[in-house]
Design a protein around this motif. Structure first.
Motif, PDB file in Angstrom:
ATOM      1  N   ARG A 197      -5.872  -4.586   4.100  1.00 30.90           N
ATOM      2  CA  ARG A 197      -6.759  -5.666   3.684  1.00 30.90           C
ATOM      3  C   ARG A 197      -8.060  -5.063   3.147  1.00 30.90           C
ATOM      4  O   ARG A 197      -8.238  -3.855   3.159  1.00 30.90           O
ATOM      5  CB  ARG A 197      -7.039  -6.614   4.854  1.00 30.90           C
ATOM      6  N   GLY A 198      -8.942  -5.897   2.661  1.00 29.45           N
ATOM      7  CA  GLY A 198     -10.218  -5.408   2.143  1.00 29.45           C
ATOM      8  C   GLY A 198     -10.036  -4.510   0.943  1.00 29.45           C
ATOM      9  O   GLY A 198      -9.296  -4.815   0.013  1.00 29.45           O
ATOM     10  N   LYS A 199     -10.671  -3.350   0.973  1.00 25.36           N
ATOM     11  CA  LYS A 199     -10.602  -2.426  -0.170  1.00 25.36           C
ATOM     12  C   LYS A 199      -9.202  -1.838  -0.344  1.00 25.36           C
ATOM     13  O   LYS A 199      -8.868  -1.319  -1.412  1.00 25.36           O
ATOM     14  CB  LYS A 199     -11.628  -1.302  -0.007  1.00 25.36           C
ATOM     15  N   ASP A 200      -8.374  -1.901   0.688  1.00 21.72           N
ATOM     16  CA  ASP A 200      -6.999  -1.386   0.609  1.00 21.72           C
ATOM     17  C   ASP A 200      -5.971  -2.516   0.461  1.00 21.72           C
ATOM     18  O   ASP A 200      -4.780  -2.321   0.690  1.00 21.72           O
ATOM     19  CB  ASP A 200      -6.662  -0.583   1.869  1.00 21.72           C
ATOM     20  N   GLN A 201      -6.413  -3.674   0.036  1.00 21.93           N
ATOM     21  CA  GLN A 201      -5.561  -4.857   0.017  1.00 21.93           C
ATOM     22  C   GLN A 201      -4.394  -4.726  -0.957  1.00 21.93           C
ATOM     23  O   GLN A 201      -4.581  -4.450  -2.140  1.00 21.93           O
ATOM     24  CB  GLN A 201      -6.415  -6.059  -0.379  1.00 21.93           C
ATOM     25  N   VAL A 202      -3.182  -4.911  -0.449  1.00 21.83           N
ATOM     26  CA  VAL A 202      -1.998  -4.968  -1.302  1.00 21.83           C
ATOM     27  C   VAL A 202      -1.451  -6.390  -1.257  1.00 21.83           C
ATOM     28  O   VAL A 202      -1.679  -7.139  -0.308  1.00 21.83           O
ATOM     29  CB  VAL A 202      -0.893  -3.972  -0.875  1.00 21.83           C
ATOM     30  N   ALA A 203      -0.698  -6.748  -2.305  1.00 23.91           N
ATOM     31  CA  ALA A 203      -0.174  -8.107  -2.387  1.00 23.91           C
ATOM     32  C   ALA A 203       0.880  -8.374  -1.320  1.00 23.91           C
ATOM     33  O   ALA A 203       0.904  -9.441  -0.724  1.00 23.91           O
ATOM     34  CB  ALA A 203       0.407  -8.356  -3.774  1.00 23.91           C
ATOM     35  N   ARG A 204       1.761  -7.386  -1.107  1.00 21.51           N
ATOM     36  CA  ARG A 204       2.864  -7.618  -0.175  1.00 21.51           C
ATOM     37  C   ARG A 204       3.194  -6.373   0.627  1.00 21.51           C
ATOM     38  O   ARG A 204       3.160  -5.262   0.098  1.00 21.51           O
ATOM     39  CB  ARG A 204       4.119  -8.046  -0.932  1.00 21.51           C
ATOM     40  N   VAL A 205       3.523  -6.584   1.878  1.00 21.49           N
ATOM     41  CA  VAL A 205       4.211  -5.591   2.702  1.00 21.49           C
ATOM     42  C   VAL A 205       5.648  -6.085   2.798  1.00 21.49           C
ATOM     43  O   VAL A 205       5.883  -7.257   3.093  1.00 21.49           O
ATOM     44  CB  VAL A 205       3.574  -5.467   4.096  1.00 21.49           C
ATOM     45  N   ILE A 206       6.613  -5.203   2.542  1.00 16.87           N
ATOM     46  CA  ILE A 206       8.003  -5.640   2.460  1.00 16.87           C
ATOM     47  C   ILE A 206       8.879  -4.867   3.431  1.00 16.87           C
ATOM     48  O   ILE A 206       8.893  -3.623   3.416  1.00 16.87           O
ATOM     49  CB  ILE A 206       8.562  -5.478   1.032  1.00 16.87           C
TER      50      ILE A 206
END
Length: 404
Positions: A197-206
């Motif tokens: 989250r935050g600066k390391d935010q990715v759209a999805r963890v799969i």
């Protein structure tokens, strides 16, 4: 699969009571003007997959008007298109699943989600390993099928998860169902979701579970996506809050993290996705049915399997009449895609493309040319107007253009 249909249903202002949003995942129809900024100049998913076979076998899509869409001059035209037709541009800054679907639902992504073309940095991996108690294998961009062949044996010996990414904003975890188990795999995904989250935010963890033995591994249908919640209300939220049913088929529930959805069903493959959509069409629901057929993208686009992609699209086309026949007079079907994934292009990732738009139903003016739409969000705005919802802040409604 449950059918929890609202008893006190709102009344739509016009004759259409239910909108079926049907996403043919990754079926793009040609590079967008800004495709060069994404390294996708010249990409054309539909053209590439059709070039893999001796002839086009998409009679039902052609009947709707696929060949009449601007730029789709490589598909035969029909004398009288049975649908309204056009193409859509993606306004958001991205070409991933979440960005595409969120824009379809009315949101613009200005700041793209984080990608990690060199793998995840130490502070992310260290946190993941500390909280899961397991070492991460791989940690680099990779093909999902290849990565389990490369690291599957070591994973089975150690129980350490295979962590990998792609050009998309994803943190993927592959684990053997009989070694780690689904519950533990899902737990690791939930841990990663909180870290990213935050600066390391990715759209999805799969979650990418698989079974089998070295040399004969296969991925299972127990995939699960852990998405972020949309940052603002979508048309799904507005429909649900108004008392409509919002029925999600396939990975739609995961993409929106359950937000704005009243009931959902996961699917095993494209054919199962069609079956589940047909099940919902048989109910007396009103509102939205939102379906994603992921096989085009996951099984064929990313693997650059043009022939497999073509055969999958032909298989969908063969079943399209079932969907049309199952529709009630008050139903409206919108066929489109969320991005491209050209199987004839370099690499293994999504491509920045226009997507097709075909709209059909009893009250649709057949043969209406919708031109090139500026944003996928026109779909959300159209849905909002048809269902009598508060207007979205993005997009231009097609309702007056398409409805009799």
């Amino acid at each position: 699969m449950t059918h929890k249909v609202h008893t006190n249903k709102p009344t739509a202002p016009g004759p259409v009571k239910r909108v079926i949003l049907f996403v043919l995942d990754s079926v793009g129809i040609g590079a967008l003007p800004d495709a060069g900024e994404f390294g996708d100049t010249g990409a054309n998913t539909l053209k590439s997959l059709l070039a893999s076979g001796p002839e086009v076998k998409l009679p039902n899509l052609i009947k709707l008007g696929l060949g009449h869409i601007e730029g789709v001059d490589y598909v035969p035209r029909t004398q009288a298109p049975a649908a309204a037709f056009g193409r859509m541009s993606e306004l958001s800054n991205g070409k991933d699943t979440t960005t595409g679907h969120w824009e379809i639902a009315g949101l613009k992504i200005s700041e793209p989600f984080q990608t990690f073309p060199d793998g995840f940095p130490p502070h992310i991996i260290n946190a993941f390993e500390a909280q899961t108690g397991r070492k991460a294998l791989c940690n680099k961009p990779a093909s999902g099928t290849e990565v389990i062949e490369t690291f599957g044996k070591e994973h089975m010996e150690t129980g350490n998860p295979i962590v990998y990414t792609s050009a998309d904003s994803v943190f993927q975890i592959a684990a053997h169902e009989e070694v780690v188990g689904l519950e533990e795999l899902y737990r690791m995904c939930e841990i990663a979701r909180e870290i990213l989250r935050g600066k390391d935010q990715v759209a999805r963890v799969i979650a990418r579970p698989f079974v089998g033995k070295p040399g004969a591994f296969t991925r299972t249908s127990n995939r699960r996506d852990y998405s972020l919640k949309p940052f603002a209300p979508t048309v799904l939220d507005k429909a649900m809050d108004a008392g409509y049913d919002v029925q999600a088929v396939g990975k739609i529930h995961d993409i929106f993290n359950g937000q704005g959805i009243t009931e959902e069903v996961h699917t095993k493959d494209n054919m199962d996705g069609i079956d589940k959509t047909l099940d919902y069409l048989k109910t007396d629901s009103t509102g939205i049915i939102f379906t994603n057929l992921v096989d085009f993208d996951a099984k064929f686009g990313h693997r650059r399997d043009a022939e497999g992609y073509r055969l999958a699209l032909e298989a969908f086309d063969q079943r399209l009449p079932e969907l049309l026949d199952a529709m009630k007079p008050e139903d409206l079907l919108i066929l489109l895609a969320d991005h491209g994934n050209d199987p004839g292009f370099k690499g293994s990732d999504h491509t920045r493309e226009y997507v097709p738009l075909l709209v059909t139903g009893h009250y649709v003016k057949e043969g209406t040319a919708l031109g090139t739409r500026e944003t996928f969000a026109d779909i959300a705005q159209t849905t909002a107007e048809i269902l009598g919802l508060e207007a979205m802040s993005l997009g231009r409604s097609l309702a007056k253009e398409i409805l009799k």
